[in-house]
Design an enzyme around this catalytic site. Structure first.
Site, short mmCIF file in Angstrom:
data_model
loop_
_atom_site.label_atom_id
_atom_site.label_comp_id
_atom_site.label_asym_id
_atom_site.label_seq_id
_atom_site.Cartn_x
_atom_site.Cartn_y
_atom_site.Cartn_z
N HIS A 161 -5.08 -9.49 -1.85
CA HIS A 161 -5.23 -9.90 -0.45
C HIS A 161 -6.39 -10.89 -0.31
CE1 HIS A 161 -3.72 -5.75 -0.65
NE2 HIS A 161 -3.01 -6.03 0.43
N HIS A 187 -7.92 4.05 6.20
CA HIS A 187 -6.99 3.71 5.11
C HIS A 187 -6.31 4.96 4.54
CE1 HIS A 187 -5.17 1.06 2.23
NE2 HIS A 187 -5.73 1.65 1.20
N HIS A 203 -2.92 0.47 -4.88
CA HIS A 203 -2.24 -0.62 -5.56
C HIS A 203 -2.45 -0.46 -7.08
CE1 HIS A 203 -1.50 -3.41 -2.05
NE2 HIS A 203 -2.29 -2.49 -1.51
N TYR A 233 -8.71 -10.50 1.79
CA TYR A 233 -9.95 -9.74 2.04
C TYR A 233 -10.64 -9.28 0.76
CZ TYR A 233 -7.05 -5.47 1.57
OH TYR A 233 -6.20 -4.51 1.12
N GLU A 234 -9.94 -9.36 -0.37
CA GLU A 234 -10.59 -9.02 -1.64
C GLU A 234 -11.43 -10.19 -2.14
OE1 GLU A 234 -7.76 -6.71 -4.39
OE2 GLU A 234 -6.48 -7.38 -2.75
N ALA A 277 2.28 -2.15 4.49
CA ALA A 277 1.91 -1.14 5.48
C ALA A 277 1.39 -1.94 6.67
CB ALA A 277 0.80 -0.27 4.92
N ASN A 334 0.43 3.44 11.09
CA ASN A 334 -0.44 3.89 12.19
C ASN A 334 -0.14 3.07 13.43
OD1 ASN A 334 -1.90 1.80 10.29
ND2 ASN A 334 -2.78 1.50 12.33
N MET A 363 -2.41 -7.31 6.98
CA MET A 363 -3.34 -8.24 6.31
C MET A 363 -2.72 -8.91 5.09
SD MET A 363 -6.60 -5.68 6.39
CE MET A 363 -6.96 -4.67 7.84
N SER A 364 -1.39 -8.93 5.03
CA SER A 364 -0.76 -9.47 3.81
C SER A 364 0.51 -10.24 4.16
CB SER A 364 -0.43 -8.31 2.86
OG SER A 364 0.58 -7.49 3.41
N SER A 395 0.81 -1.22 0.00
CA SER A 395 0.00 0.00 0.00
C SER A 395 0.84 1.26 0.00
CB SER A 395 -0.90 0.05 1.24
OG SER A 395 -1.82 -0.99 1.20
N1 HPA Z 1 -4.03 -3.29 11.06
C1 HPA Z 1 -4.04 -4.14 10.02
N2 HPA Z 1 -3.52 -3.85 8.85
C2 HPA Z 1 -2.95 -2.65 8.69
C3 HPA Z 1 -2.91 -1.71 9.73
C4 HPA Z 1 -3.48 -2.05 10.99
O1 HPA Z 1 -3.48 -1.27 11.95
N3 HPA Z 1 -2.27 -0.60 9.23
C5 HPA Z 1 -1.93 -0.89 7.94
N4 HPA Z 1 -2.34 -2.12 7.61
#
Ligand code: HPA
Length: 307
Positions: free
Chosen positions: A113, A277, A91, A115-116, A143, A265, A241-242, A60
């Site tokens: 991912h 996001h 992406h 989640y897609e 990320a 974050n 998540m990856s 990301s």
């Molecule tokens: N959690 C999960 N996936 C992420 C996060 C998070 O805080 N930040 C960037 N991708």
């Protein structure tokens, strides 16, 4: 609307790769993952003379690095046979093959991912293609949310190990020995030499670099504060998540792995602020330059290490 009608409407010519056809009288056997990956690899090779031994997956907001490759061939995922299409914002969805200094590399601008809605096997298809291309080292970037207190927004962290909490594994099902063993070792999944290369490269550049354990969840919802407290208890420093399915598939085929997270974050509940996001993409944008400088120093040394 049919694809034909869409094409007429947008006026865009869609380039589609030819897939194997049965000659008349032959029975068409659906190609397996190994054959599909080989077919995709051959297609990629038809677009460039370069034969990269290092591949990068740029997560990301981190895809900008591939814009700096010299003499690049850019191949949209949509054109590569069997390649999954990325739908996530941030992406770009193309494979860029070019040079970083003297080193040929393949860079994915964006990944797919779970989640897609993709299966774990689909998520790792690009890694299978890299294996069939003869790639020896994969640099996976992402990320991530920072769980460890010092992993604040904008920090770069080398992944030292991971915890797979996605509930799936890309190697579930029959094993194809041509890719690797049924049960493969994950003890040193994240190559020690590569981690040392990053640490010394960052040091030379004056970039503060950390190392941590990455926990992968399926997403797409961010975690609850209680889940983050749980993750901290089990030894996770970062959450995302990856990456984990790709590391599993890369190691299955004996490719060496480097993982780098950009902390976009603080994980849920650490600061009294909701996650979004946009913040993830803005932070990735902010550290982009540092991230690119680091990769440019690290890549020639990784090329030496795998030579
Ligand atoms: N959690 C999960 N996936 C992420 C996060 C998070 O805080 N930040 C960037 N991708």
């Amino acid at each position: 609307m049919s694809p034909e009608k869409t094409r007429q409407k947008t006026g865009k010519k869609r380039i589609t790769a030819k897939k194997p056809k049965a000659a008349s009288g032959e029975t068409l056997v659906a190609p397996g993952e190994f054959e599909r990956a080989g077919f995709a690899a051959a297609f990629v090779f038809s677009r460039t003379r370069l034969r990269p031994k290092i591949a990068l997956v740029l997560g990301s907001g981190l895809g900008a690095f591939a814009d700096e490759f010299i003499g690049a061939a850019k191949i949209p995922y949509a054109e590569i046979p069997y390649f999954p299409q990325s739908t996530a914002i941030g992406h770009a969805g193309q494979l860029v093959i070019g040079k970083v200094g003297e080193v040929s590399v393949a860079g994915m601008q964006g990944r797919v991912h779970l989640y897609e809605g993709y299966t774990a096997k689909e998520v790792v298809f690009p890694i299978r293609v890299f294996a069939r291309m003869g790639v020896k080292a994969v640099i996976l970037t992402n990320a991530a949310g920072g769980i460890k207190r010092e992993f604040t927004q904008g920090k770069l962290v080398v992944i030292g190990d991971h915890v797979n909490l996605q509930g799936v594994n890309p190697l579930t099902g029959p094993n194809d020995e041509r890719f690797g063993l049924r049960f493969h070792d994950m003890t040193n999944a994240y190559d020690r030499t590569f981690r040392e290369i990053v640490a010394s490269g960052a040091n030379n550049l004056g970039i503060t670099m950390y190392e941590g354990v990455y926990a992968a969840l399926a997403g797409p919802s961010y975690e609850t504060p209680a889940e983050i407290r749980y993750l901290r208890t089990i030894g996770a420093d970062l959450v995302g998540m990856s990456t984990v399915p790709e590391v599993i598939a890369a190691r299955h085929s004996g490719m060496r792995v480097l993982g780098i997270s950009c902390v976009t974050n603080a994980a849920a509940g650490i600061r009294d602020q909701p996650l979004n996001h946009v913040e993830v993409l803005e932070t990735a944008e902010r550290v982009k330059e540092q991230f690119i400088r680091l990769l440019k120093t690290v890549i020639p040394r990784i090329a030496e290490a795998i030579a």
